[in-house]
Design an enzyme around this catalytic site. Sequence first.
Site, PDB file in Angstrom:
ATOM      1  N   HIS A 101      -3.307  -5.550   2.696  1.00  0.00           N
ATOM      2  CA  HIS A 101      -2.813  -5.819   4.180  1.00  0.00           C
ATOM      3  C   HIS A 101      -3.319  -6.983   4.945  1.00  0.00           C
ATOM      4  O   HIS A 101      -4.026  -7.873   3.938  1.00  0.00           O
ATOM      5  CB  HIS A 101      -3.649  -4.510   4.948  1.00  0.00           C
ATOM      6  CG  HIS A 101      -2.937  -3.248   4.703  1.00  0.00           C
ATOM      7  ND1 HIS A 101      -1.849  -2.491   5.017  1.00  0.00           N
ATOM      8  CD2 HIS A 101      -3.675  -2.352   3.843  1.00  0.00           C
ATOM      9  CE1 HIS A 101      -1.719  -1.158   4.470  1.00  0.00           C
ATOM     10  NE2 HIS A 101      -2.827  -1.010   3.690  1.00  0.00           N
ATOM     11  N   ARG A 119     -12.729   6.488  -0.420  1.00  0.00           N
ATOM     12  CA  ARG A 119     -11.463   5.429  -0.209  1.00  0.00           C
ATOM     13  C   ARG A 119     -12.117   4.028  -0.485  1.00  0.00           C
ATOM     14  O   ARG A 119     -13.349   3.711  -0.448  1.00  0.00           O
ATOM     15  CB  ARG A 119     -11.387   5.415   1.630  1.00  0.00           C
ATOM     16  CG  ARG A 119     -10.846   6.486   2.051  1.00  0.00           C
ATOM     17  CD  ARG A 119     -10.328   6.294   3.423  1.00  0.00           C
ATOM     18  NE  ARG A 119      -9.119   5.445   3.250  1.00  0.00           N
ATOM     19  CZ  ARG A 119      -7.988   6.068   2.992  1.00  0.00           C
ATOM     20  NH1 ARG A 119      -7.832   7.141   2.805  1.00  0.00           N
ATOM     21  NH2 ARG A 119      -6.742   5.270   3.125  1.00  0.00           N
ATOM     22  N   CYS A 121       0.852  -1.371  -0.067  1.00  0.00           N
ATOM     23  CA  CYS A 121      -0.037  -0.002   0.082  1.00  0.00           C
ATOM     24  C   CYS A 121       0.952   1.433   0.080  1.00  0.00           C
ATOM     25  O   CYS A 121       1.347   1.670  -1.265  1.00  0.00           O
ATOM     26  CB  CYS A 121      -1.017  -0.056   0.950  1.00  0.00           C
ATOM     27  SG  CYS A 121      -2.304   1.043   0.826  1.00  0.00           S
TER      28      CYS A 121
HETATM   29  N1  GLN Z   1      -2.220   6.766   2.017  1.00  0.00           N
HETATM   30  C1  GLN Z   1      -2.500   6.038   1.036  1.00  0.00           C
HETATM   31  C2  GLN Z   1      -3.662   5.857   0.556  1.00  0.00           C
HETATM   32  O1  GLN Z   1      -4.742   6.153   1.390  1.00  0.00           O
HETATM   33  C3  GLN Z   1      -1.783   4.501   1.509  1.00  0.00           C
HETATM   34  C4  GLN Z   1      -2.834   3.952   2.793  1.00  0.00           C
HETATM   35  C5  GLN Z   1      -2.249   2.687   3.165  1.00  0.00           C
HETATM   36  O2  GLN Z   1      -1.113   2.442   3.223  1.00  0.00           O
HETATM   37  N2  GLN Z   1      -3.209   1.787   3.717  1.00  0.00           N
HETATM   38  O3  GLN Z   1      -3.861   5.595  -0.642  1.00  0.00           O
END
Ligand code: GLN
Length: 237
Positions: free
Chosen positions: A189, A126, A92
């Site tokens: 993750h 998101r 990520c």
């Molecule tokens: N901040 C980045 C995004 O929101 C990565 C997020 C993350 O590592 N889970 O895309």
Amino acid sequence: MKIKILHLYPREMNLYADHGNVLTLKKRCEWRNIEAEVIHYEPGDKIPDDIDIIFGGGGQDSGQGKIENDLIKISPQLKQLINDGTPALVICGIYQLFGKYFETSEHKRIQGADILNITTVAGPERLIGNIVLNTPEFGEVVGYENHSGLTKLGPDTTAFGTVVKGYGNNGNDLTEGTVYKNCIGTYLHGPILPKNPRIADFLIAKALERKKQSKKLARLNDMVEQRAHSVAVSRPQ
Ligand code: GLN
């Protein structure tokens, strides 16, 4: 025999139990009588030359901003290690920053290490939830994603897998992650390795191969890992 695992920026880049990936690598080495040393790398540190596996986890936009300058500083060394075949797993936030750049929802462009041929721009919402992939190398892979970034693969760039359930790189073209040499970049993750131990063993085997220690990895009893995998796959998105 000893394997050195470089954990990049554990302070800022460690979301949703990403640290579990490092523990998994260490344990799967030790269960086979291979010593494993974890080196926690923070801004300003020096990267030892004899690194065998590179790992980097996810992080908030603010954390990515904090490591930007340091990552650019060490990018030539990282690039050299990756081009030399060092196995790596980047998740990520570090996946995005192993690419060319990540542009946040506040339109701030965070420069990446330019190792992977990808670009990432934050989308309007998101992308969150459980995710299942089909991968050519490891079969079914399962994890959890939470990112605003929408990642585009550059030309001639190979995806890590195809999305079966979830969003992946951008929620649009069904690609997930990317693979370059022995470096896997992914949004998964969870952490990813305990539920997908074949990926951990791939990283360890490649590390040994590079050290010219290509002894066949002893098989481990992965009953618990397989059960964790099946339970994760059965969860709703
Ligand atoms: N901040 C980045 C995004 O929101 C990565 C997020 C993350 O590592 N889970 O895309």
